[in-house]
Design an enzyme around this catalytic site. Structure first.
Site, PDB file in Angstrom:
ATOM      1  N   CYS A 125       9.232  39.670  38.012  1.00  0.00           N
ATOM      2  CA  CYS A 125      10.079  38.560  37.564  1.00  0.00           C
ATOM      3  C   CYS A 125       9.222  37.447  36.974  1.00  0.00           C
ATOM      4  O   CYS A 125       8.033  37.343  37.269  1.00  0.00           O
ATOM      5  CB  CYS A 125      10.887  38.000  38.733  1.00  0.00           C
ATOM      6  SG  CYS A 125      12.105  39.129  39.428  1.00  0.00           S
ATOM      7  N   THR A 156      10.508  28.649  43.850  1.00  0.00           N
ATOM      8  CA  THR A 156      10.984  30.026  43.893  1.00  0.00           C
ATOM      9  C   THR A 156       9.835  30.918  44.333  1.00  0.00           C
ATOM     10  O   THR A 156       8.662  30.620  44.098  1.00  0.00           O
ATOM     11  CB  THR A 156      11.585  30.488  42.544  1.00  0.00           C
ATOM     12  OG1 THR A 156      12.332  31.699  42.749  1.00  0.00           O
ATOM     13  CG2 THR A 156      10.526  30.715  41.469  1.00  0.00           C
ATOM     14  N   HIS A 170      14.649  31.772  37.446  1.00  0.00           N
ATOM     15  CA  HIS A 170      13.998  32.973  37.988  1.00  0.00           C
ATOM     16  C   HIS A 170      14.600  34.204  37.303  1.00  0.00           C
ATOM     17  O   HIS A 170      15.672  34.664  37.663  1.00  0.00           O
ATOM     18  CB  HIS A 170      14.215  33.038  39.505  1.00  0.00           C
ATOM     19  CG  HIS A 170      13.448  34.111  40.195  1.00  0.00           C
ATOM     20  ND1 HIS A 170      12.750  33.864  41.351  1.00  0.00           N
ATOM     21  CD2 HIS A 170      13.251  35.424  39.923  1.00  0.00           C
ATOM     22  CE1 HIS A 170      12.175  34.988  41.761  1.00  0.00           C
ATOM     23  NE2 HIS A 170      12.478  35.950  40.904  1.00  0.00           N
TER      24      HIS A 170
END
Length: 174
Positions: free
Chosen positions: A47, A41, A63
Site C-alpha cells: 500500500c 496510518t 491509504h
C-alpha cells in the site's frame, strides 16, 4: 475531524481538533484536518500513503491499496490511487485548502511478496499510479520513501513533515 472512505456519505469535519492530537487513518480510507492534528496510518506493505497539504489551511492522508479503479464498481474510492487522490483533494478543498498550493509526500509500495507471473509488483504499480494521479492533478511531489521490502507506518500533519517508521531502519522524516 472525521475519517472518510470517500463514498460521499460523510460530511466535512465539524471543527478543529486539538494541537498534538493523533488520528488514525485505516486501509482504503483518508482523513483531512484543518489544524495541527497528526494523521497516522500503519500496515503499509504494498500500500501507499499519500500526504497532501497546502502548509497553512489543511492536510490530508490517504491509504491506497490498489493502483486503479478502472473497470470496477467503486464503492470505496479511497481504495484506489486514481480515485483516492481525487477524493482527497476534493475533501481538502472543502475544508479550506488552497488547491494551487498543495504539495504531496508519499511512502510505502514495498515488495512484500514476489510473484513470478507479474512484471511489476503491486507495490511498484501503486507507486507509479499515485505519481500519475498527483501529476494529473498538478500536485507536485515534494518527498518520498518508497519501495524496498519492509513495511512502514507513517505520520503526517499540516507542517508537511512525513515521519516514516520501519522495523529495521527506525524513524526518519521525509
Amino acid at each position: 475531524m472525521k475519517i472518510y472512505d470517500g463514498d460521499g456519505a460523510d460530511a466535512p469535519p465539524d471543527g478543529p481538533g486539538e494541537s498534538g492530537e493523533r488520528r488514525p487513518v485505516g486501509v482504503a480510507e483518508f482523513g483531512v484536518v484543518d489544524d495541527l492534528t497528526t494523521l497516522v496510518t500503519s500496515g503499509l506493505g504494498s500500500c501507499v500513503a499519500v500526504g497532501l497539504t497546502d502548509g497553512e489551511n489543511a492536510a490530508g492522508l490517504l491509504h491506497v491499496m490498489l493502483p486503479s479503479a478502472e473497470g470496477r464498481d467503486v464503492d470505496t474510492p479511497a481504495k484506489f490511487a486514481d480515485t483516492g487522490v481525487m477524493v482527497l483533494i476534493e475533501a481538502l478543498c472543502a475544508i479550506g485548502a488552497d488547491r494551487d498550493s498543495l504539495v504531496g509526500k508519499i511512502a510505502g509500495g514495498s515488495e512484500m511478496i514476489r510473484f513470478r507471473s507479474q512484471s511489476a509488483s503491486i507495490g511498484t504499480r501503486n507507486i507509479e499510479a499515485v505519481r500519475r494521479a498527483l501529476e494529473a492533478e498538478d500536485v507536485p511531489l515534494d518527498g518520498e520513501d518508497v519501495g524496498g521490502d519492509q513495511g512502514r507506518s507513517v505520520e503526517f500533519s499540516m507542517t508537511g513533515e512525513l515521519r516514516v517508521r520501519t522495523a529495521r531502519a527506525g524513524e526518519r522524516s521525509v
